[in-house]
Enzyme design. Structure first.
Site, mmCIF file in Angstrom:
data_model
loop_
_atom_site.group_PDB
_atom_site.id
_atom_site.type_symbol
_atom_site.label_atom_id
_atom_site.label_comp_id
_atom_site.label_asym_id
_atom_site.label_seq_id
_atom_site.Cartn_x
_atom_site.Cartn_y
_atom_site.Cartn_z
ATOM 1 N N GLU A 86 89.945 -12.925 106.738
ATOM 2 C CA GLU A 86 88.741 -13.009 105.671
ATOM 3 C C GLU A 86 88.741 -14.701 105.794
ATOM 4 O OE1 GLU A 86 88.696 -15.129 101.843
ATOM 5 O OE2 GLU A 86 89.333 -13.226 101.474
ATOM 6 N N GLU A 163 93.278 -23.447 109.500
ATOM 7 C CA GLU A 163 92.784 -22.766 108.236
ATOM 8 C C GLU A 163 94.423 -22.547 107.470
ATOM 9 O OE1 GLU A 163 90.197 -21.624 106.126
ATOM 10 O OE2 GLU A 163 90.295 -23.001 107.657
#
Length: 1009
Positions: A86, A163
């Site tokens: 996500e 990330e």
């Protein structure tokens, strides 16, 4: 007994809710599979779609890509991977790199976080966009982004490594007291199922070490078009063209990989209750949670819907009892509530939560179990059923009246649940008809039957939370056994009801008169000066047919109070509110307002006293009666009422002392504002100085003289009905013979601020269970009198610019934070018409403790770069677009207009002419928007912040306290067998309830990007 409100001819004529026809239904009639008002179907490749037209807000669309894939599908080496996927979606896809999706959406006014976000739960992942559609290409581009998420998320090693820091920081942020308790309770509830081992956030080890191949494997395995749906709700000209766009961007896609069927996971039931006593030293307070698990109910037929209504009545009635018990002498808890929700796809739970005094969990548990047993033995009284029936009817009436004004995001969420859980979407008109048809015939006996589901043999989990051990699991077991024995012997007494007065105002006041009436055409508002000196301004809108908002303010607040009275007066609203500021105890008033939608609250701030309310147009009279009672009631302290308030305050202070962030927050205040009594944290010694009589005297004087108040009313108002009510209840407030707390805004005392004059960097070490780190960078701001309105608008634009650029730098470039916030405080001086404004702009973020100093330097470097080089054209364009879109959305809301009118009255340029002040505010915004360029933005950054910014700032960093004995300290003990000081106190009290309520809602809370 009928407690339903009487309908006025105007409302009946306009809306017809009371004349809405009943429906002739059979209990076996199906509710229907197709969602109401929605164009839905499935593409040839298996993708489902839902498209619905809705014009609230105008020219906006709420979109979602829903994927039936969540953390429960992960393998042991994938814990947290669903959530990582996500995150990566917004980082890079086949067409977009380097967070270009975020940048594009911000360029059209869709702010990151507010308008572009996603969440990962155990069973699903949902990507959400909220975008403007006033240009044809914007909707197409937004749908194409969702299409990228479906099959084209890029999962490279570089993307993943960039990330990881953001995901780790989100993980770390979840490892506070609340997060630890949520996780532990989730594991306890789901024990014996795979859900117990698959928390959406995952594990630190997997987040740090998982390979891009593993992440890509999960994505390719479970992201099947057959398990996805696109949902689009918005201000579209038609649904057909939107379906065609979905076909255009998704239709050519095919599942490139072989996808296994979605497995079904169960949560085993258990007859023996599970007991847990959880000791969490950083807990905000003591709490008890009782969960009763059961399979999810079907909602397919009218009978199912009727059962749902009966369940709602049961929970409402039970909550009313809990509230009344919390307001009795020596209450067993401060607050208690019951609710029901679907936790995961196969599992529903009734959950009762309470917050109580320290060492009070055993007593609270006994009271909670006892009340449910009392319902099983005696049911609810006729009055209780009448009250909750009226409440439910009032709620559905409000929804029906505003059926054409429902927010697109709400309708989108309904359709999401239709796809995920087959929840029917039958339309508010049919729901209203079912309410009117079914509610009157649901008996007290039917409602009470739901108490049978709340037995400890019904897969029950009982959990107590304490900051320090004061009991043990066997004590919880003994209480459960005791209540069972009392119930079996019928030794529990029936519920005793209070006497409820019929009328809020017992003697009608003599109406006031209008001394002067002014039409402010540029505002669309009418101003009335009443005979008692009160000024009332009302604006009629059609944004929501069942909403009227009002706020009254008067200058003069806590800054006028001498230090020796400060603690008493700062708690005035809390103490008075517990006693009852409208002439009746809160528990009595709750029943008096049954079936009415009217609420009023009070606040005493540094420079101002305010009351504010929200009501239905049909209940405007009730709301204004409450205001009348506020001004005419003399609150006197009762021993028991004060005792309850002080117990709650003491618990809040103890919670602050346990919270590792308290020392950090205290040092931030002390460093930036000085060590004044006004900013010091309240302590136990301060509480002992509180004089309840002085507190009540001060509160009474705060809301006594109507001639000092200006009231702004905005909403669905019919002046021919509203004005007589205003004259009766606002104009009828008696004006005292001598002015009370009448202040000139220019003569108010300023708060005792001491702003920093040099650069300071400090570290606050605080003991904590798990490592946390928080950073605040603060810059002093001083706005000179002159073009003050424009300068304030510049501050707003620049704070958003700083927030956006720091997020881009610290998260998207360096990958080391989860979020960054920029806050503005401009209350350092009294609100005079001529003085300068002082305050600060603060930057806040959390991060890895090891790199906090480095990230502070990175943030300062970025701010100084903006000062020296200026923002780019794209930066300015995006900020202007975000502000414009927020302005457009706000202009369709009553809150927005109420705030604008209030700010016009409170503006330093206001001198009696509302229209001129309003126009001046508008012109200030327009001037700034038209003049904002990279060069003017740069100049403003140099003018408003210290230049260079490294010349004058403060930094406070919260770090964990190191201890050589730390390795011996358990993370937590877990034993189980099968605005003002008043605001600080209220926040502490509320945090206990939020904590307790949030634990069981873990699945819905999920993990948001």
């Amino acid at each position: 007994m009928d407690l339903l409100p009487v309908e006025t001819p105007r409302i009946a004529k306009k809306h017809g809710f009371r004349s809405l026809k009943l429906v002739n239904v059979d209990m076996d009639d199906p509710l229907g599979d197709e969602p109401f008002g929605t164009d839905c179907g499935r593409l040839d490749n298996g993708l489902s779609y839902y498209v619905r037209r809705n014009s609230k807000p105008r020219m906006r669309a709420a979109l979602a890509l829903v994927v039936k894939a969540g953390s429960v599908l992960e393998e042991d080496d994938e814990l947290g991977v669903a959530h990582i996927v996500e995150h990566l979606a917004f980082s890079a896809t086949k067409k977009y790199t380097n967070h270009d999706i975020v940048k594009f959406l911000e360029s059209v006014g869709a702010e990151f976080g507010a308008c572009q976000n996603a969440l990962t739960a155990a069973d699903e992942t949902i990507y959400e966009l909220f975008v403007p559609v006033d240009k044809p290409e914007l909707l197409s581009r937004a749908i194409s982004i969702l299409a990228e998420f479906s099959t084209e998320i890029r999962v490279s090693k570089e993307d993943l490594d960039k990330e990881r820091g953001a995901v780790l920081e989100e993980y770390r942020g979840n490892r506070n007291a609340t997060g630890r308790m949520q996780d532990a309770h989730w594991v306890l509830l789901m024990e014996g199922s795979k859900y117990a081992e698959r928390l959406p956030i995952g594990t630190e080890k997997v987040i740090r070490t998982v390979s891009s191949e593993t992440v890509k494997g999960f994505y390719q395995k479970w992201y099947s078009l057959h398990n996805m749906a696109v949902v689009a709700v918005g201000d579209f000209p038609d649904t057909k063209s939107v379906v065609e766009l979905i076909q255009e961007h998704f239709g050519h896609k095919v599942d490139s990989f072989e996808h296994p069927p979605l497995p079904a996971f169960t949560v085993p039931s258990h007859e023996e209750p599970r007991f847990s006593y959880f000791v969490e030293r950083e807990a905000a307070g003591s709490a008890v949670m009782i969960s009763y698990k059961m399979p999810v109910d079907e909602l397919k037929t009218v009978k199912d819907y009727r059962d749902l209504l009966a369940e709602s009545m049961f929970l409402q009635a039970l909550n009313q009892r809990f509230f009344k018990l919390s307001r009795r002498k020596d209450p067993p808890y401060f607050s208690c509530s019951a609710a029901a929700d679907v936790l995961v796809r196969p599992l529903k739970a009734y959950v009762m939560t309470s917050s109580c005094k320290e060492r009070g969990t055993v007593e609270a548990l006994e009271s909670m179990l006892m009340e449910v047993a009392r319902v099983r033995l005696y049911g609810f009284t006729d009055r209780e059923i009448s009250v909750v029936r009226a409440l439910l009817m009032s709620e559905i009436e409000s929804a029906y009246l505003e059926r054409e004004q429902t927010q697109s995001t709400s309708l989108r969420d309904e359709l999401i649940q239709h796809f995920l859980r087959d929840e029917p979407v039958i339309g508010i008109e049919y729901e209203a008809q079912l309410h009117k048809t079914l509610l009157p015939y649901i008996s007290a006996a039917e409602v009470a039957k739901f108490a049978e589901k709340l037995k400890i043999s019904s897969s029950c989990v009982i959990k107590a939370i304490e900051p320090r051990a004061s009991a043990k699991v066997d004590d919880l077991k003994d209480v459960a056994s005791k209540v069972n024995s009392l119930e079996d012997a019928r030794s529990i007494t029936p519920w005793a009801e209070e006497q409820i007065p019929e009328e809020i105002v017992s003697v009608m006041p003599d109406p006031g008169s209008i001394v002067q009436q002014v039409e402010n055409t540029n505002v669309g508002a009418t101003e009335l000066n009443l005979s008692n000196g009160m000024r009332v301004c009302y604006k009629c809108t059609d944004f929501l047919d069942d909403q009227v908002l009002f706020t009254g303010f008067s200058y003069g607040g806590l800054s006028e109070i001498p230090e020796e009275d400060y603690y008493s007066c700062s708690m005035a609203a809390t103490i008075a509110g517990e006693i009852g500021v409208y002439g009746y105890r809160p528990s009595v008033l709750m029943d008096m307002l049954a079936g009415k939608r009217a609420e009023v609250g009070t606040k005493i701030g540094a420079y101002m006293r305010t009351f504010a309310g929200d009501c239905s147009p049909t209940d405007l009279e009730t709301a204004l009666q409450l205001v009348y009672q506020l001004f005419t009631t003399n609150v006197a302290p009762g021993e028991e009422d004060v005792k309850i308030v002080m117990q709650m305050a003491e618990e809040a202070v103890r919670a602050q002392e346990r919270d590792p962030y308290t020392a950090f927050a205290n040092r931030v205040r002390e460093l930036n504002y000085g060590n004044s009594y006004f900013f010091r944290p309240i302590k136990m010694t301060d509480l002992r100085r509180v004089d309840p009589l002085r507190a009540c005297e001060y509160f009474n004087s705060c809301f006594k003289d109507p001639s000092t108040f200006t009231v702004v009313i905005v909403g669905s108002i019919n002046p021919s009905i509203a004005v007589p009510l205003i004259l009766q209840y606002l104009g009828g407030i008696p004006k005292p013979s001598e002015p009370i707390l009448r202040y000139n805004r220019d003569d108010l005392k300023g708060l005792p601020f001491t702003f920093p004059t040099r650069t300071t960097r400090e570290v606050v070490h605080s003991p904590m269970v798990e490592e946390q780190c928080s950073v605040q960078i603060c810059f002093p701001v001083e706005l000179k009198n002159g073009n003050m309105v424009e300068e304030i608008h510049y501050v707003g634009f620049l704070s958003k610019l700083l927030e956006t650029k720091l997020l881009q730098t610290l998260r998207f470039k360096h990958g080391q934070i989860y979020s960054a916030g920029v806050s503005v405080f401009l209350g350092g001086n009294r609100p005079s018409r001529t003085g300068d404004i002082r305050g600060d702009i603060s930057v806040n973020f959390s991060c890895d403790p090891e790199i906090s100093s480095k990230l502070v330097d990175v943030a300062l470097d970025e701010i100084q770069r903006l000062q020296e080089e200026g923002p780019s054209d794209q930066d300015v364009s995006s900020i202007l677009e975000i502000e414009q879109r927020a302005h457009e959305n706000g202009s369709q809301e009553n809150y927005f207009w109420q705030d604008r009118i209030l700010r016009s009255y409170q503006s330093r340029v206001y001198s009696g002419d509302l229209g001129s002040s309003f126009q001046y505010q508008d012109e200030g915004r327009t001037k700034v928007r038209e003049s904002l360029t990279p060069s003017t933005g740069q100049a403003a950054l140099q003018r408003i912040l210290p230049f260079p910014c490294k010349k004058q700032y403060t930094v406070v960093v919260l770090l964990p306290q190191k201890s050589r004995f730390r390795i011996l300290e358990p993370l937590f003990r877990f034993a189980r067998t099968k605005y003002s000081h008043e605001a600080k106190i209220l926040a502490g009290m509320a945090s206990v309830a939020v904590l307790a309520f949030g634990v069981w809602r873990y699945s819905r809370n999920a993990r948001k990007s």
